[in-house]
Design a protein around this motif. Structure first.
Motif, mmCIF file in Angstrom:
data_model
loop_
_atom_site.group_PDB
_atom_site.id
_atom_site.type_symbol
_atom_site.label_atom_id
_atom_site.label_comp_id
_atom_site.label_asym_id
_atom_site.label_seq_id
_atom_site.Cartn_x
_atom_site.Cartn_y
_atom_site.Cartn_z
ATOM 1 N N PHE A 1 41.911 42.092 58.437
ATOM 2 C CA PHE A 1 41.087 42.844 57.493
ATOM 3 C C PHE A 1 41.513 42.563 56.071
ATOM 4 C CE2 PHE A 1 40.755 45.279 61.364
ATOM 5 C CZ PHE A 1 39.448 45.747 61.351
ATOM 6 N N CYS A 2 40.575 42.771 55.159
ATOM 7 C CA CYS A 2 40.861 42.770 53.728
ATOM 8 C C CYS A 2 40.329 44.070 53.150
ATOM 9 C CB CYS A 2 40.198 41.593 53.015
ATOM 10 S SG CYS A 2 41.014 40.031 53.322
ATOM 11 N N ALA A 3 41.017 44.599 52.136
ATOM 12 C CA ALA A 3 40.557 45.764 51.399
ATOM 13 C C ALA A 3 39.898 45.274 50.114
ATOM 14 C CB ALA A 3 41.724 46.688 51.077
ATOM 15 N N VAL A 4 38.800 45.951 49.728
ATOM 16 C CA VAL A 4 38.069 45.578 48.514
ATOM 17 C C VAL A 4 37.714 46.846 47.750
ATOM 18 C CG1 VAL A 4 36.028 44.424 47.576
ATOM 19 C CG2 VAL A 4 37.031 43.613 49.715
ATOM 20 N N ASP A 5 38.125 46.924 46.484
ATOM 21 C CA ASP A 5 37.693 48.028 45.627
ATOM 22 C C ASP A 5 36.269 47.712 45.181
ATOM 23 O OD1 ASP A 5 38.681 50.418 43.710
ATOM 24 O OD2 ASP A 5 37.359 49.068 42.608
ATOM 25 N N LEU A 6 35.365 48.676 45.303
ATOM 26 C CA LEU A 6 33.951 48.447 44.988
ATOM 27 C C LEU A 6 33.596 48.879 43.567
ATOM 28 C CD1 LEU A 6 32.422 49.574 48.404
ATOM 29 C CD2 LEU A 6 32.924 47.245 47.616
ATOM 30 N N GLY A 7 34.556 48.755 42.649
ATOM 31 C CA GLY A 7 34.313 49.125 41.256
ATOM 32 C C GLY A 7 34.533 50.610 41.017
ATOM 33 N N THR B 1 41.653 51.752 43.845
ATOM 34 C CA THR B 1 42.049 51.637 45.238
ATOM 35 C C THR B 1 43.394 50.930 45.237
ATOM 36 O OG1 THR B 1 39.738 51.432 45.918
ATOM 37 C CG2 THR B 1 41.406 50.691 47.494
ATOM 38 N N PHE B 2 44.318 51.395 46.080
ATOM 39 C CA PHE B 2 45.676 50.868 46.096
ATOM 40 C C PHE B 2 46.072 50.469 47.508
ATOM 41 C CE2 PHE B 2 45.017 53.914 42.782
ATOM 42 C CZ PHE B 2 45.674 53.410 41.667
ATOM 43 N N ALA C 1 49.530 50.812 53.561
ATOM 44 C CA ALA C 1 49.019 52.098 53.081
ATOM 45 C C ALA C 1 47.851 51.841 52.145
ATOM 46 C CB ALA C 1 50.103 52.868 52.349
ATOM 47 N N LEU C 2 46.716 52.488 52.424
ATOM 48 C CA LEU C 2 45.509 52.407 51.595
ATOM 49 C C LEU C 2 45.339 53.749 50.898
ATOM 50 C CD1 LEU C 2 42.918 50.734 50.863
ATOM 51 C CD2 LEU C 2 41.820 51.897 52.785
ATOM 52 N N THR C 3 45.322 53.758 49.567
ATOM 53 C CA THR C 3 45.161 54.992 48.800
ATOM 54 C C THR C 3 43.907 54.870 47.957
ATOM 55 O OG1 THR C 3 47.559 55.244 48.691
ATOM 56 C CG2 THR C 3 46.258 56.567 47.159
#
Length: 91
Positions: free
Chosen positions: A54-60, A65-66, A85-87
Motif C-alpha cells: 500500500f501507499c498513503a496519499v494526502d488528498l490536499g 496526513t502523517f 502509523a497513519l495520523t
C-alpha cells in the motif's frame, strides 16, 4: 487490516483492501468516515498496488496526513507498510 487507536487505546479495526483506493475523510461518501474537526472531507487515501503493498496519499488536506510522524506532501504516494502509523490532521 488497519488498527485505529488514540492515546495508545485501540478504538477499532478497519478492513482495507476491498478497494484499490480507500478514502478517509469527513464526507459521507468516504470509504472510512472520520469525525474530527481537523480532518478534511476527502483527507487521504490508502492505495493498493497490483504488485502488493500500500501507499498513503494526502488528498490536499488542510491539516496534513502523517506516516510515522512525517508529514506527507499533497498528492505524493508514500509507502505504507505493516506496523506504520497513519495520523490524520490533529486526530
Amino acid at each position: 487490516e488497519l488498527l485505529v487507536s488514540k492515546a495508545g487505546a485501540q478504538l477499532e479495526r478497519i478492513a482495507i483492501g476491498a478497494h484499490v483506493v480507500t478514502v478517509f475523510g469527513r464526507s459521507v461518501t468516504a470509504d472510512v468516515p472520520c469525525e474530527h474537526a481537523s480532518i478534511s472531507r476527502s483527507h487521504c487515501a490508502l492505495v493498493q498496488h497490483a504488485a502488493g503493498g500500500f501507499c498513503a496519499v494526502d488528498l490536499g488536506s488542510t491539516h496534513g496526513t502523517f506516516v510515522n510522524g512525517q508529514r506527507l506532501l499533497p498528492h505524493a504516494e508514500v509507502r505504507f507498510a505493516p506496523g506504520d502509523a497513519l495520523t490524520l490532521g490533529a486526530s
